[in-house]
Design a protein around this motif. Structure first.
Motif, PDB file in Angstrom:
ATOM      1  N   GLN B 213      -2.062  -0.748  -4.042  1.00  0.00           N
ATOM      2  CA  GLN B 213      -3.032   0.504  -4.621  1.00  0.00           C
ATOM      3  C   GLN B 213      -3.920   1.160  -4.579  1.00  0.00           C
ATOM      4  N   VAL B 214      -4.259   1.077  -3.140  1.00  0.00           N
ATOM      5  CA  VAL B 214      -5.520   1.034  -2.629  1.00  0.00           C
ATOM      6  C   VAL B 214      -6.285   2.878  -3.381  1.00  0.00           C
ATOM      7  N   VAL B 215      -6.969   2.969  -3.316  1.00  0.00           N
ATOM      8  CA  VAL B 215      -7.211   4.573  -3.913  1.00  0.00           C
ATOM      9  C   VAL B 215      -7.435   5.200  -3.254  1.00  0.00           C
ATOM     10  N   THR B 216      -6.886   6.145  -2.410  1.00  0.00           N
ATOM     11  CA  THR B 216      -7.468   6.726  -1.463  1.00  0.00           C
ATOM     12  C   THR B 216      -7.686   8.144  -1.851  1.00  0.00           C
ATOM     13  N   VAL B 217      -8.305   9.413  -1.701  1.00  0.00           N
ATOM     14  CA  VAL B 217      -8.686  10.436  -1.893  1.00  0.00           C
ATOM     15  C   VAL B 217      -7.609  11.229  -1.070  1.00  0.00           C
ATOM     16  N   VAL B 218      -7.535  12.459  -1.058  1.00  0.00           N
ATOM     17  CA  VAL B 218      -5.687  13.139  -0.408  1.00  0.00           C
ATOM     18  C   VAL B 218      -6.499  15.054  -1.056  1.00  0.00           C
ATOM     19  N   SER B 257     -14.298   0.976  11.340  1.00  0.00           N
ATOM     20  CA  SER B 257     -14.403   0.918  12.687  1.00  0.00           C
ATOM     21  C   SER B 257     -13.123   1.505  13.056  1.00  0.00           C
ATOM     22  N   GLY B 258     -13.336   3.046  12.971  1.00  0.00           N
ATOM     23  CA  GLY B 258     -11.689   3.800  13.307  1.00  0.00           C
ATOM     24  C   GLY B 258     -10.371   4.412  12.033  1.00  0.00           C
ATOM     25  N   THR B 259      -9.858   4.469  13.193  1.00  0.00           N
ATOM     26  CA  THR B 259      -8.794   4.723  12.282  1.00  0.00           C
ATOM     27  C   THR B 259      -7.364   4.213  12.355  1.00  0.00           C
ATOM     28  N   SER B 260      -6.261   4.555  11.242  1.00  0.00           N
ATOM     29  CA  SER B 260      -4.722   4.596  11.365  1.00  0.00           C
ATOM     30  C   SER B 260      -4.367   5.568  10.625  1.00  0.00           C
ATOM     31  N   SER B 261      -2.867   5.712  11.277  1.00  0.00           N
ATOM     32  CA  SER B 261      -2.628   6.696  10.768  1.00  0.00           C
ATOM     33  C   SER B 261      -1.118   6.494  10.227  1.00  0.00           C
ATOM     34  N   ARG B 262      -0.961   7.109   8.706  1.00  0.00           N
ATOM     35  CA  ARG B 262       0.138   6.440   7.745  1.00  0.00           C
ATOM     36  C   ARG B 262       1.307   8.177   6.924  1.00  0.00           C
ATOM     37  N   THR B 284      -2.334   6.880  -3.616  1.00  0.00           N
ATOM     38  CA  THR B 284      -2.460   4.943  -3.457  1.00  0.00           C
ATOM     39  C   THR B 284      -1.150   4.526  -1.909  1.00  0.00           C
ATOM     40  N   TYR B 285      -2.456   4.084  -1.418  1.00  0.00           N
ATOM     41  CA  TYR B 285      -2.037   2.760  -0.148  1.00  0.00           C
ATOM     42  C   TYR B 285      -2.186   1.794  -0.259  1.00  0.00           C
ATOM     43  N   GLN B 286      -1.022   0.548   0.315  1.00  0.00           N
ATOM     44  CA  GLN B 286      -1.524  -0.202   0.699  1.00  0.00           C
ATOM     45  C   GLN B 286      -1.830  -0.646   2.496  1.00  0.00           C
ATOM     46  N   TYR B 287      -2.871  -1.410   1.271  1.00  0.00           N
ATOM     47  CA  TYR B 287      -4.051  -2.282   2.952  1.00  0.00           C
ATOM     48  C   TYR B 287      -3.806  -3.730   2.875  1.00  0.00           C
ATOM     49  N   LYS B 288      -3.128  -4.664   3.970  1.00  0.00           N
ATOM     50  CA  LYS B 288      -3.780  -5.700   4.221  1.00  0.00           C
ATOM     51  C   LYS B 288      -4.563  -6.251   5.350  1.00  0.00           C
ATOM     52  N   LYS B 289      -5.185  -7.243   5.144  1.00  0.00           N
ATOM     53  CA  LYS B 289      -6.881  -8.199   6.441  1.00  0.00           C
ATOM     54  C   LYS B 289      -5.473  -8.802   6.806  1.00  0.00           C
ATOM     55  N   PHE B 290      -5.961  -7.986   8.278  1.00  0.00           N
ATOM     56  CA  PHE B 290      -5.215  -8.981   9.406  1.00  0.00           C
ATOM     57  C   PHE B 290      -5.860  -9.750  10.001  1.00  0.00           C
ATOM     58  N   GLU B 291      -6.026 -11.077  10.467  1.00  0.00           N
ATOM     59  CA  GLU B 291      -6.667 -12.209  11.123  1.00  0.00           C
ATOM     60  C   GLU B 291      -5.898 -12.039  12.486  1.00  0.00           C
ATOM     61  N   VAL B 292      -7.063 -10.611  13.796  1.00  0.00           N
ATOM     62  CA  VAL B 292      -6.509 -10.165  14.834  1.00  0.00           C
ATOM     63  C   VAL B 292      -6.550 -10.816  16.183  1.00  0.00           C
ATOM     64  N   TRP B 293      -5.820 -11.092  16.942  1.00  0.00           N
ATOM     65  CA  TRP B 293      -5.617 -12.324  17.842  1.00  0.00           C
ATOM     66  C   TRP B 293      -5.752 -11.114  18.906  1.00  0.00           C
ATOM     67  N   VAL B 294      -6.209 -11.078  20.048  1.00  0.00           N
ATOM     68  CA  VAL B 294      -6.509 -10.909  21.576  1.00  0.00           C
ATOM     69  C   VAL B 294      -5.892 -11.536  22.337  1.00  0.00           C
ATOM     70  N   PRO B 295      -5.654 -10.821  23.314  1.00  0.00           N
ATOM     71  CA  PRO B 295      -4.883 -11.985  24.802  1.00  0.00           C
ATOM     72  C   PRO B 295      -6.175 -11.801  25.911  1.00  0.00           C
ATOM     73  N   TRP B 296      -6.721 -12.981  25.814  1.00  0.00           N
ATOM     74  CA  TRP B 296      -7.984 -13.003  27.027  1.00  0.00           C
ATOM     75  C   TRP B 296      -6.938 -13.626  28.328  1.00  0.00           C
ATOM     76  N   ARG B 308      -6.435  -3.055   7.382  1.00  0.00           N
ATOM     77  CA  ARG B 308      -5.902  -1.826   7.688  1.00  0.00           C
ATOM     78  C   ARG B 308      -4.896  -1.375   7.404  1.00  0.00           C
ATOM     79  N   PRO B 309      -4.455   0.198   6.635  1.00  0.00           N
ATOM     80  CA  PRO B 309      -3.311   0.897   6.137  1.00  0.00           C
ATOM     81  C   PRO B 309      -1.892   0.252   5.879  1.00  0.00           C
ATOM     82  N   THR B 310      -0.918   0.145   5.211  1.00  0.00           N
ATOM     83  CA  THR B 310       0.642  -0.554   5.908  1.00  0.00           C
ATOM     84  C   THR B 310       1.315   0.140   5.071  1.00  0.00           C
ATOM     85  N   ALA B 311       1.931   1.143   4.311  1.00  0.00           N
ATOM     86  CA  ALA B 311       2.638   1.313   3.493  1.00  0.00           C
ATOM     87  C   ALA B 311       1.372   2.271   2.390  1.00  0.00           C
ATOM     88  N   TYR B 312       2.749   3.673   2.684  1.00  0.00           N
ATOM     89  CA  TYR B 312       2.244   3.992   1.327  1.00  0.00           C
ATOM     90  C   TYR B 312       2.640   4.225   0.601  1.00  0.00           C
TER      91      TYR B 312
END
Lengths: 199, 401
Positions: B213-218, B257-262, B284-296, B308-312
């Motif tokens: 329930q992260v409040v978001t202006v629409v 750091s950029g945007t995501s589409s939902r 409201t949207y759901q956000y989650k905090k991810f620990e991001v791993w990348v290929p090195w 990043r947003p994960t659900a409406y």
């Protein structure tokens, strides 16, 4: 070649050239031009039968570095309305002369001219240009509408055509204003081509 | 970095050794086709197809920086919203390229990458662009962005903004300037022996927190003294919401750091607003905090944290605004009328996603007025509808007067 055959042949040749040129020009209109609207807009209101009204919409600004010359403006789709005239007028920096709707056509104290040959100045330079349509809903039709404005224009030496997704709906007094029920966006969503319904 | 190293001293030693030998490998890779860096993924220079993103890698004064660029695809909303804290979701590398001394790069998706599995139904994919640079490619920076795949014709396809429609003009190429100023050092916590090869499986991204329930202006409306207004936010309304990134994931360490589409999945019918109202609409949207791993080069590495947003989630909220924007390009509305405006690219609310509570900053929100999202102004008496800087038919913000 005899003088007589020349006298007959040359005009025919010229006529063929003119026809071919016109056909080529008509077919050469591209739809990927720079003039676009960022919004689908509709205007709806109710007036008494046979009342003459003006519908005005300020055209999108010219995003290119060269002037755009308007060749023609016409409704893409029309149903239940009579178009009495199409004019353009210049709009001042704070919208002076901009009229979304008004009684009569042209609107009172608004100086207008035919759209053909009008210029949208490069890089959105003022003045803005507004298109004004004079329309009348006859007694026989309880609802009339215009779906889209087709604009033919020239930019950068090429001819283009665009249908701006703007619609007008005029009702008989007492009719419900059903916003969006029959606007151009829903028509386009359904895959319809407004030009096919040109009345 | 120090916190992590203290926590995993042995792993950090391995990481240090890996970095120490990495330059030899990298330098060799720079002069020929990269062999150790995701060999299963074809470089964009060797791939045909539409450009996904282009741009330039620059230092703090704007000079080009050589480096490597990698694009990761995030799973669909369904997968992200279903992941629980402690679990993980996979991102896969879908494009890679090398930036020369001028920092310029162009990325195209490797046709062999299984990107279809990461596409929403409308063709949208949420990506993270990772830039790796430094003498040992030991530093990195990232940028999140969404693009929608559109098949223009049988032979032609392209990546467009998720909110793009043919009515909004030719789609532009996405260009970014990826600055090394906001860079993380990597690897920070060392290697994980359980990490699978990034070429086969992609890398894991661990869910560290869920924010519901992260409040978001629409949207916003200002009908003025002569009109009322009805704002509707419906199914298939596209929102481009901010993504926050952080090296440590701790409160207060995040930056935009950029945007995501939902895409919203339910109709939100806001109550109509009366004359003189000034209202900001929220959902409201759901956000989650991810620990991001990348290929090195040497496997998957912990890189940064992303919120990043994960659900409406669709709550109907809002508040009265203090004041209307200055909009002085006015058009006369001579008698009672309804003026409806939709399909506009709406404005970006710079602090529209209220995440200060969970992560320390608010993020941006941009909601497109799609064909099913609209504001209908009903003038009950003559008035004017004014646009901000341009007449109302083409204005992003309008005010009734």
């Amino acid at each position: 070649m005899s003088r007589r055959s020349l006298a007959v042949g040359l005009p025919l040749l010229a006529l063929a050239g003119i026809v071919a040129g016109a056909l080529t020009a008509a077919g050469a209109r591209r739809s990927d031009g720079p003039l676009r609207s960022s919004s689908t807009n509709s205007v709806e209101f109710a007036v008494a039968d046979d009342t003459v009204v003006s519908w005005g919409m300020v055209l999108p600004r010219n995003p290119t570095m060269g002037d755009i010359r308007i060749d023609s403006i016409e409704p893409a789709t029309i149903d239940g309305l009579e178009v009495l005239g199409i004019r353009v007028n210049q709009v001042g920096p704070n919208g002076e002369g901009s009229v979304t709707n008004a009684l009569g056509f042209p609107p009172f104290q608004v100086g207008t001219r035919p759209p053909d040959g009008s210029i949208l100045r490069a890089a959105g330079e003022p003045p803005d240009l507004q298109v004004l349509l004079g329309v009348r809903r006859p007694r026989a039709s309880s609802v009339g509408w215009i779906g889209g404005l087709r604009i033919r224009y020239e930019a950068g030496g090429a001819g283009y055509e665009v249908v701006l997704p703007w619609s007008l709906r005029i009702l008989r007094p007492g009719g419900a204003l059903l916003t969006g029920s029959r606007n151009l966006s829903s028509h386009l969503q359904a895959g319809g081509d407004p030009s096919r319904r040109q009345g | 970095m120090t916190t992590s190293v203290r926590r995993f001293p042995a792993a950090a030693l391995v990481a240090f050794l890996a970095i120490s030998v990495a330059p030899l490998t990298m330098n060799a890779a720079d002069t020929s086709a990269p062999s150790t860096w995701l060999p299963g993924l074809r470089a964009s220079e060797a791939v045909s197809g539409p450009d996904l993103i282009g741009g330039r890698l620059v230092d703090r004064v704007g000079r080009g920086v050589p480096g490597r660029l990698l694009v990761l695809a995030w799973p669909t909303s369904e997968v992200l919203s279903g992941a629980h804290v402690g679990g993980n979701v996979k991102t896969i590398p879908v494009a890679k390229a090398t930036a020369g001394r001028d920092g310029h790069f162009t990325l195209r998706v490797d046709p062999r990458a299984p990107i279809g599995e990461f596409m929403e139904r409308d063709g949208t994919v949420n990506f993270t662009l990772v830039g790796q640079f430094g003498t040992a490619r030991d530093r990195g920076t990232s940028f999140a962005f969404p693009r929608r795949f559109e098949r223009h014709s049988q032979a032609e396809s392209r990546w467009v903004d998720p909110g793009w429609s043919p009515m909004s003009g030719p789609p532009g190429r996405l260009e970014v300037t990826l600055s090394t100023v906001r860079a993380f050092e990597a690897p920070r916590r060392g290697l994980s022996p359980q990490v699978p090869s990034p070429d086969d499986f992609g890398c894991p991204n661990f869910v560290r927190a869920t924010y519901d329930q992260v409040v978001t202006v629409v949207g916003e409306t200002y009908p003025g003294p002569n009109a009322t207004v009805k704002f509707t936010y419906q199914k298939s309304s596209e929102s481009t919401l901010g993504v926050g990134a952080s090296a440590t994931g701790s409160y207060g360490s995040f930056s935009a750091s950029g945007t995501s589409s939902r895409t919203s999945t339910a109709m939100v019918d806001y109550p109509g607003k009366g004359v003189k109202s000034k209202f900001i609409y929220e959902s409201t949207y759901q956000y989650k905090k991810f620990e991001v791993w990348v290929p090195w080069d040497f496997g998957c590495m912990p890189f940064d944290y992303e919120a990043r947003p994960t659900a409406y989630q669709g709550a109907v909220l809002g508040y009265n605004a203090c004041c209307a924007p200055v909009a002085d390009t006015c058009s006369v509305v001579a008698f009672p009328s309804t003026l409806t405006k939709d399909s506009a690219s709406a404005i970006t609310f710079s602090n529209g996603v209220k995440l200060t509570g969970p992560i320390g900053i608010d993020l941006s929100a941009k909601t497109g007025f799609t064909t099913t999202t609209k504001a209908a102004y009903t003038f009950i008496r003559p008035g004017r509808l004014c646009g901000e800087g341009v007449a109302w038919p083409d204005a992003y913000r309008v005010v009734g007067k």
